[in-house]
Design a protein around this motif. Sequence first.
Motif, PDB file in Angstrom:
ATOM      1  N   ILE A 226       0.824  -1.202   0.000  1.00 40.33           N
ATOM      2  CA  ILE A 226       0.000   0.000   0.000  1.00 40.33           C
ATOM      3  C   ILE A 226       0.864   1.260   0.000  1.00 40.33           C
ATOM      4  O   ILE A 226       0.529   2.258  -0.636  1.00 40.33           O
ATOM      5  N   THR A 227       1.982   1.203   0.693  1.00 39.49           N
ATOM      6  CA  THR A 227       2.861   2.376   0.771  1.00 39.49           C
ATOM      7  C   THR A 227       3.374   2.775  -0.608  1.00 39.49           C
ATOM      8  O   THR A 227       3.394   3.945  -0.982  1.00 39.49           O
ATOM      9  N   ARG A 228       3.783   1.749  -1.367  1.00 38.51           N
ATOM     10  CA  ARG A 228       4.303   2.023  -2.708  1.00 38.51           C
ATOM     11  C   ARG A 228       3.206   2.570  -3.615  1.00 38.51           C
ATOM     12  O   ARG A 228       3.423   3.505  -4.386  1.00 38.51           O
ATOM     13  N   LEU A 229       2.004   1.990  -3.542  1.00 37.85           N
ATOM     14  CA  LEU A 229       0.885   2.468  -4.360  1.00 37.85           C
ATOM     15  C   LEU A 229       0.517   3.898  -3.987  1.00 37.85           C
ATOM     16  O   LEU A 229       0.247   4.739  -4.846  1.00 37.85           O
ATOM     17  N   ALA A 230       0.546   4.176  -2.675  1.00 33.89           N
ATOM     18  CA  ALA A 230       0.255   5.530  -2.225  1.00 33.89           C
ATOM     19  C   ALA A 230       1.294   6.520  -2.743  1.00 33.89           C
ATOM     20  O   ALA A 230       0.977   7.652  -3.119  1.00 33.89           O
ATOM     21  N   SER A 231       2.562   6.083  -2.785  1.00 36.69           N
ATOM     22  CA  SER A 231       3.620   6.954  -3.304  1.00 36.69           C
ATOM     23  C   SER A 231       3.394   7.282  -4.777  1.00 36.69           C
ATOM     24  O   SER A 231       3.594   8.420  -5.229  1.00 36.69           O
ATOM     25  N   ILE A 232       2.971   6.260  -5.532  1.00 40.22           N
ATOM     26  CA  ILE A 232       2.679   6.481  -6.952  1.00 40.22           C
ATOM     27  C   ILE A 232       1.549   7.496  -7.121  1.00 40.22           C
ATOM     28  O   ILE A 232       1.631   8.430  -7.919  1.00 40.22           O
ATOM     29  N   VAL A 233       0.484   7.298  -6.348  1.00 41.46           N
ATOM     30  CA  VAL A 233      -0.671   8.195  -6.431  1.00 41.46           C
ATOM     31  C   VAL A 233      -0.272   9.616  -6.067  1.00 41.46           C
ATOM     32  O   VAL A 233      -0.642  10.591  -6.745  1.00 41.46           O
ATOM     33  N   LEU A 234       0.506   9.757  -4.996  1.00 43.26           N
ATOM     34  CA  LEU A 234       0.920  11.095  -4.571  1.00 43.26           C
ATOM     35  C   LEU A 234       1.823  11.750  -5.623  1.00 43.26           C
ATOM     36  O   LEU A 234       1.719  12.957  -5.888  1.00 43.26           O
ATOM     37  N   GLY A 235       2.718  10.965  -6.232  1.00 43.30           N
ATOM     38  CA  GLY A 235       3.596  11.521  -7.251  1.00 43.30           C
ATOM     39  C   GLY A 235       2.839  12.013  -8.460  1.00 43.30           C
ATOM     40  O   GLY A 235       3.078  13.123  -8.967  1.00 43.30           O
ATOM     41  N   LEU A 236       1.909  11.201  -8.943  1.00 44.87           N
ATOM     42  CA  LEU A 236       1.119  11.620 -10.096  1.00 44.87           C
ATOM     43  C   LEU A 236       0.196  12.783  -9.755  1.00 44.87           C
ATOM     44  O   LEU A 236      -0.042  13.671 -10.578  1.00 44.87           O
ATOM     45  N   ALA A 237      -0.317  12.773  -8.514  1.00 42.03           N
ATOM     46  CA  ALA A 237      -1.163  13.891  -8.083  1.00 42.03           C
ATOM     47  C   ALA A 237      -0.369  15.198  -8.080  1.00 42.03           C
ATOM     48  O   ALA A 237      -0.885  16.262  -8.445  1.00 42.03           O
ATOM     49  N   ALA A 238       0.910  15.106  -7.671  1.00 41.48           N
ATOM     50  CA  ALA A 238       1.751  16.301  -7.683  1.00 41.48           C
ATOM     51  C   ALA A 238       1.934  16.825  -9.106  1.00 41.48           C
ATOM     52  O   ALA A 238       1.912  18.039  -9.358  1.00 41.48           O
ATOM     53  N   VAL A 239       2.137  15.907 -10.053  1.00 39.27           N
ATOM     54  CA  VAL A 239       2.261  16.315 -11.454  1.00 39.27           C
ATOM     55  C   VAL A 239       0.992  17.007 -11.927  1.00 39.27           C
ATOM     56  O   VAL A 239       1.028  18.046 -12.597  1.00 39.27           O
ATOM     57  N   ILE A 240      -0.152  16.420 -11.570  1.00 41.88           N
ATOM     58  CA  ILE A 240      -1.431  16.997 -11.977  1.00 41.88           C
ATOM     59  C   ILE A 240      -1.599  18.391 -11.395  1.00 41.88           C
ATOM     60  O   ILE A 240      -1.958  19.350 -12.090  1.00 41.88           O
ATOM     61  N   LEU A 241      -1.324  18.523 -10.095  1.00 42.36           N
ATOM     62  CA  LEU A 241      -1.558  19.794  -9.418  1.00 42.36           C
ATOM     63  C   LEU A 241      -0.595  20.880  -9.894  1.00 42.36           C
ATOM     64  O   LEU A 241      -1.002  22.000 -10.191  1.00 42.36           O
ATOM     65  N   VAL A 242       0.692  20.541  -9.955  1.00 42.48           N
ATOM     66  CA  VAL A 242       1.693  21.562 -10.277  1.00 42.48           C
ATOM     67  C   VAL A 242       1.707  21.890 -11.762  1.00 42.48           C
ATOM     68  O   VAL A 242       1.476  23.033 -12.174  1.00 42.48           O
ATOM     69  N   PHE A 243       1.931  20.882 -12.588  1.00 43.42           N
ATOM     70  CA  PHE A 243       2.073  21.149 -14.017  1.00 43.42           C
ATOM     71  C   PHE A 243       0.729  21.303 -14.703  1.00 43.42           C
ATOM     72  O   PHE A 243       0.621  22.005 -15.710  1.00 43.42           O
ATOM     73  N   GLY A 244      -0.300  20.651 -14.168  1.00 47.68           N
ATOM     74  CA  GLY A 244      -1.641  20.901 -14.697  1.00 47.68           C
ATOM     75  C   GLY A 244      -2.055  22.347 -14.470  1.00 47.68           C
ATOM     76  O   GLY A 244      -2.657  22.989 -15.334  1.00 47.68           O
TER      77      GLY A 244
END
Length: 510
Positions: A226-244
């Motif tokens: 779960i930790t690794r999956l959460a890290s993936i989600v958080l990383g992609l969310a950061a891309v969405i929030l910042v660069f989006g």
Amino acid sequence: MARVHRWGTDWLVGPADQPVRRLRVRVQVALTILLILTNVIGAAIVFGLTFLITPGGGPSATFLTSLAIAVPVYVALAVVIGAATVTVSALRALRWVIADEQPTLLERRTTLRLPWRLTLIQSALWGCGVVVFTVIALLAQPEAALSTVFAVGIAGLVVSAIAYLFTELALRPIAARALAGRTDESEMGAGVERRMVLFWLLGTAAPVLGLVVAGLVALIRDDEDITRLASIVLGLAAVILVFGLLVTVLNARAVVAPISSVRHALSRVEGGDLEVEIRVDDGSELGLLQSGFNQMVRGLREREEIRDLFGRHVGQAVASAATTGRIELGGETRLVSVLMIDLVGSTTYAETREPAEVVEMLNRFFAIVVEEVDRRDGLVNKFMGDAVLAIFGAPVDLDDHAGAALAAARTIASRLRDEMPEIGAGIGVSTGQAVAGNVGARSRFEYTVIGDAVNAAARLTELAKDVDGGVLVATTSVTESNADERKHWAEHGATVLRGRTEETATSRLA
């Protein structure tokens, strides 16, 4: 011509009307800087996502070392190759700018689509990057190959979107030269709707799709980390929030800037400035909006010029009434005061003077009459050779039309004695019923006044040439005027005017 241009990008490449050599250098420098900046952003995304989504606890030391060497080298090569390709492509498309010539239709279309061409070059470089880094991953850490494809692909999409928006903003002064106020649908680049949808796909849909892929991979592998999956989600969310957000801001700026220029120009027009013009610098529907505004203002200027010319011919009061629909073909009976002036000895004067001197004298004479009639809200209805017919009380109502006509007659007589002693004039004023309105056909109107008051004024003008002061008026006009005006007039006796059977009481200057 006052021009409105609120791009907010002049700091980057300067205004559209700068010297061509300076514009060329600035465009080259700006495109190179933008290319470097977007590739650095892409490299940062690759590193960040690789750490988050690489299976097995992250990238191995070998893979990490390979990335640390390969990414900077590849970005540097991409910048060099991209800068060369972009510069050559841009300069080839902008040869007409460098030569300071007007673009052909093909050159205009090529220029407007140049941001797309440069973005495709950027996308091709990142497409090669996907292949290169996937090969590196297969050699250094095979289980990281899929995540590497994913990381580099997401970075490429985001970088391409940012690169287009930066390039489109940087090239707006060039677009302004290309369009030069002549945009139409055949010359449009990407429409606003297509552009908004595309950048939603690149800035939002692609990263969200990454979340979906990550979740599916976790389900297929039955991954319970779960930790690794959460890290993936958080990383992609950061891309969405910042660069989006960055993509959205840049896209909004590209849309708002042309609208802002139109809004600012509209406020200028509302304030009475019809010399304003917007530089058309957008190849989408927004460019059509800018061009349409310019066409509207040109139409308003032409209308105002025609209205002014119309007013010079028929009088501003008649022009205003006609343009608002208050005057119809036909006429109406009105109580008016008529003033007529006729020069004395103008035929002899014309025979002994050069034509230019005669015209200059007539213009000075007409200028005095027009100034004094306009000052009292009268209408100079006709110039008849060396005579003038003026009306008070039509087409616009005038409370004291008789007083205004008498005051104008006194002042004109005084000014002619002082300013034009070389010529004499007879001035007559009469008050009475007359038919006022447009006569003629639908294609050719003439506003005029017909009736006994006009005839009487003409007869009094002839008699006035033999009266001291040169002014003879109907006593009816004096009676109808205000008390202050009546003090300036004295009875002159009664006479039978030509065409009448009854005597007319007359008055002269006191």
